[in-house]
Design an enzyme around this catalytic site. Structure first.
Site: not given
Ligand SMILES: *Cc1c(COP(=O)(O)O)cnc(C)c1O
Length: 424
Positions: A280-282, A349, A378
């Site tokens: 997970p990122g987001r 701009c 992000y």
């Molecule tokens: C960007 C990415 C993630 C995370 O994606 P989210 O939508 O932020 O959870 C996980 N795995 C890989 C390989 C990614 O490139």
């Protein structure tokens, strides 16, 4: 859920007043909440732990590209979170933040030989190979070192999903991963090399996904492939399910809860006897951060159009310009009065430097503070110095304490990074 809440009519980050932070650090600035990061991680960890029979010794690896601030990474690392990385720089960040190499996954479509060598030396948990050409290069690099890294093959399941075409990664025409039939041949080829130890399969089909169906289809494909590979006598012990789970950007409930997501994945993997990884990122970071900004002026046109000009711009928060992304805008100290429709813009701009059009907001005046919510993922990572605006700083709050975890460079420092060509 987040910890940016009003107190006595003004917005705070946990126990710290955003107005006080703006006065101390200036604006624009990103502000992150430790409590929110912790909560998001724990919710997912508990959802995954509830299905430990299906997931084995599961790893949650935060996608570092979403927010690579060292203090954010260290906060997650202390909770036990690993890291999903896509460059040598990200591996270095994860290590510097205290993520053990054994919890670092190295993903990405274009890893250089030097980066692969670096990952081998660092002893990362697993390298996710995304193409036959990369497999060949990795064999050569590993052979040169007498190494035998654990690898997974990233599968392109021909199932794209996500909140915008630019963040869909699993579609047939997308550059990521290997189509499933080729992936199985590649797995067998990896297994035949004395320099690779294929342990599993990986997928990541997109970002800001708010529907479980495409994820479930991708996981089912990984399961089928696992069974086929095992039928060929090959060992498959890990499945990396990627990230991609969406978050609510405009308030309201999650369209997919981590609990439902984990339950679905557990159903699909039931009885397969693999270790699962989640990236997970987001999900962890988006709602744990806001971008704090001050209104420079209000520009009113004769035709009634009203522009709120902020001191934050597309170079600080690119998502609206890049993905037409929606970020809620809130006044830090809302004034009484009826909402007024306005365009919220930055000073860069370009017309693309527009955060929102016709957004109904409580009355704002020059000098007022606002925040963009959902900016913890992000956001700062994509910031630049376009228009020679010094890189936006980052602040981490924890209860009633806070720290400036990335400083705003001075103009002198910004210029000092460049050298005049010797003939000038
Ligand atoms: C960007 C990415 C993630 C995370 O994606 P989210 O939508 O932020 O959870 C996980 N795995 C890989 C390989 C990614 O490139």
């Amino acid at each position: 859920m987040d910890h940016f809440e009003p107190r006595d009519g003004a917005l705070w980050a946990e126990g710290v007043s955003l107005s006080a932070l703006a006065a101390e650090v200036g604006t624009p600035a990103y502000v992150y909440s430790t409590a929110t990061l912790t909560r998001h991680y724990s919710v997912l960890r508990d959802a995954v732990a509830a299905h430990s029979a299906a997931f084995g010794d599961a790893l949650i690896a935060f996608a570092v590209k979403a927010n690579s601030n060292l203090s954010v990474l260290a906060t997650l690392a202390r909770l036990g979170c690993g890291a999903d990385t896509v460059s040598e720089g990200e591996i270095r960040r994860a290590r510097a933040a205290g993520v053990p190499a054994g919890k670092i996954i190295f993903s990405g479509v274009g890893k250089t030989d030097a980066e692969l060598a670096f990952a081998l030396d660092a002893g990362v948990r697993q390298i996710n190979v995304e193409s036959p050409a990369e497999l060949d290069r990795l064999i050569a690099v590993a052979a040169g070192k007498g190494a035998c890294p654990d690898i997974a093959i990233r599968v392109n399941p021909k199932i794209g999903a996500g909140g915008h075409a630019k963040i869909t990664t699993g579609g047939e025409g997308d550059k990521f991963g290997v189509p499933s039939d080729e992936a199985m041949a590649l797995y067998a080829r990896a297994a035949a090399s004395p320099h690779l130890n294929p342990v599993g399969l990986a997928c990541h089909i997109g970002s800001q996904i708010t529907d479980l169906a495409p994820l479930e289809a991708a996981f089912r494909l990984l399961r089928q492939m696992t069974e086929t590979l095992r039928g060929q006598g090959l060992s498959v012990t890990r499945l990396d399910l990627g990230g991609g789970l969406g978050v609510p950007y405009a308030g309201g409930a999650h369209s997919v809860s981590p609990a439902d997501y984990a339950a679905m994945a557990a159903r699909v993997l039931d009885g397969l006897d693999v270790e699962a990884a989640f990236e997970p990122g987001r999900l962890l970071a988006a709602n744990a951060g806001v971008l704090l900004s001050r209104v420079i002026q209000i520009t009113e046109r004769a035709d009634g159009r009203r522009f709120v000009v902020l001191d934050a711009a597309m170079n600080d928060l690119l998502r609206p310009a890049l993905y037409d992304a929606f970020h809620e805008v809130k006044a830090v100290t809302p004034r009484p009065g009826a909402k007024i429709a306005c365009d919220i813009v930055g000073p860069v701009c370009e017309t693309g430097d527009t955060f929102a059009r016709d957004r109904a907001l409580p009355p704002l005046q020059a000098g007022d503070l606002v925040v963009f919510t959902g900016a913890g993922a992000y956001g700062a990572v994509m910031a630049s110095e376009y228009n020679s605006r010094p890189l936006v700083p980052e602040i981490l709050v924890d209860g009633d304490r806070w720290a400036l975890v990335r400083t705003r460079p001075t103009y002198e420092a910004m210029l000092a990074r460049e050298t005049m060509a010797r003939w000038l």
